[in-house]
Design a protein around this motif. Structure first.
Motif, PDB file in Angstrom:
ATOM      1  N   GLU A  17       0.826  -1.210   0.000  1.00  0.00           N
ATOM      2  CA  GLU A  17       0.000   0.000   0.000  1.00  0.00           C
ATOM      3  C   GLU A  17       0.862   1.264   0.000  1.00  0.00           C
ATOM      4  OE1 GLU A  17      -3.273   0.209  -0.320  1.00  0.00           O
ATOM      5  OE2 GLU A  17      -3.722  -1.916  -0.113  1.00  0.00           O
ATOM      6  N   ASN A  18       0.245   2.342  -0.443  1.00  0.00           N
ATOM      7  CA  ASN A  18       0.890   3.644  -0.544  1.00  0.00           C
ATOM      8  C   ASN A  18       1.640   4.026   0.734  1.00  0.00           C
ATOM      9  OD1 ASN A  18       1.458   5.796  -2.186  1.00  0.00           O
ATOM     10  ND2 ASN A  18      -0.493   6.836  -1.857  1.00  0.00           N
ATOM     11  N   ASN A  19       2.851   4.491   0.578  1.00  0.00           N
ATOM     12  CA  ASN A  19       3.718   4.984   1.652  1.00  0.00           C
ATOM     13  C   ASN A  19       4.273   3.903   2.581  1.00  0.00           C
ATOM     14  OD1 ASN A  19       3.506   7.668   0.754  1.00  0.00           O
ATOM     15  ND2 ASN A  19       1.572   7.895   1.838  1.00  0.00           N
ATOM     16  N   SER A  20       4.083   2.648   2.254  1.00  0.00           N
ATOM     17  CA  SER A  20       4.705   1.585   3.045  1.00  0.00           C
ATOM     18  C   SER A  20       6.124   1.360   2.527  1.00  0.00           C
ATOM     19  CB  SER A  20       3.890   0.288   2.936  1.00  0.00           C
ATOM     20  OG  SER A  20       3.985  -0.265   1.636  1.00  0.00           O
ATOM     21  N   PHE A  21       6.938   0.692   3.321  1.00  0.00           N
ATOM     22  CA  PHE A  21       8.311   0.411   2.930  1.00  0.00           C
ATOM     23  C   PHE A  21       8.345  -0.382   1.621  1.00  0.00           C
ATOM     24  CE2 PHE A  21      12.189  -2.329   3.407  1.00  0.00           C
ATOM     25  CZ  PHE A  21      13.117  -1.311   3.193  1.00  0.00           C
ATOM     26  N   ILE A  22       7.514  -1.406   1.511  1.00  0.00           N
ATOM     27  CA  ILE A  22       7.464  -2.217   0.295  1.00  0.00           C
ATOM     28  C   ILE A  22       6.964  -1.394  -0.892  1.00  0.00           C
ATOM     29  CG2 ILE A  22       6.343  -4.221  -0.799  1.00  0.00           C
ATOM     30  CD1 ILE A  22       8.646  -4.911   1.195  1.00  0.00           C
ATOM     31  N   TYR A  23       6.022  -0.507  -0.659  1.00  0.00           N
ATOM     32  CA  TYR A  23       5.551   0.389  -1.727  1.00  0.00           C
ATOM     33  C   TYR A  23       6.717   1.210  -2.271  1.00  0.00           C
ATOM     34  CZ  TYR A  23       3.636   4.626  -3.800  1.00  0.00           C
ATOM     35  OH  TYR A  23       3.375   5.681  -4.643  1.00  0.00           O
ATOM     36  N   TYR A  24       7.485   1.808  -1.381  1.00  0.00           N
ATOM     37  CA  TYR A  24       8.615   2.622  -1.832  1.00  0.00           C
ATOM     38  C   TYR A  24       9.632   1.791  -2.599  1.00  0.00           C
ATOM     39  CZ  TYR A  24       7.113   6.744   0.748  1.00  0.00           C
ATOM     40  OH  TYR A  24       6.416   7.841   1.193  1.00  0.00           O
ATOM     41  N   LEU A  25       9.920   0.583  -2.124  1.00  0.00           N
ATOM     42  CA  LEU A  25      10.859  -0.281  -2.838  1.00  0.00           C
ATOM     43  C   LEU A  25      10.338  -0.626  -4.232  1.00  0.00           C
ATOM     44  CD1 LEU A  25      11.913  -2.823  -0.056  1.00  0.00           C
ATOM     45  CD2 LEU A  25      13.341  -1.018  -1.040  1.00  0.00           C
TER      46      LEU A  25
END
Length: 128
Positions: A17-25
């Motif tokens: 989801e938006n703004n999660s660590f995985i989202y950024y990666l």
């Protein structure tokens, strides 16, 4: 951190989801330091508060860790165009923190969340 908040942060990372660590990666090709610590603190909070363990939560945390590993592999793969911005040279220390958080949650061993035992310190926990 409240239990409900910790669960939501983990769920957001699991779903990308938006703004999660995985989202950024995945979406931004960015190692987002603040989002990493938010995720780590969420897993630590679930462990330290003695929340009842669930197979579903363990699977979510494990999948997040595996995705993190994959993005690091992609970053170093010369045949892949994927490159992370803001990628730390001490990435092994980040992996270690996440690995120990996963082990701590899945085993219930709070001693694995001993912040002083790690080379990598959260910025506000670093000694100057």
């Amino acid at each position: 951190m409240e239990l409900e908040t910790a669960v939501q942060i983990i769920a957001d990372n699991y779903k990308g989801e938006n703004n999660s660590f995985i989202y950024y990666l995945h979406e931004k090709n960015l190692h987002a330091e603040k989002a990493f610590w938010e995720l780590y603190d969420s897993i630590a909070a679930l462990t330290l508060c003695g929340a009842e363990k669930s197979i579903a939560m363990t699977e979510q945390i494990a999948q997040i860790y595996h995705r993190f590993l994959k993005y690091i592999i992609f970053h170093f793969d010369p045949n892949d165009a994927f490159v992370l911005e803001n990628f730390p040279q001490n990435y092994i220390d980040y992996l270690e923190r996440m690995e120990y958080a996963l082990m701590a949650y899945s085993t219930g061993s709070i001693r694995l969340i001993n912040h002083d035992a790690f080379a990598l310190q959260k910025p506000e926990q670093q000694n100057t």
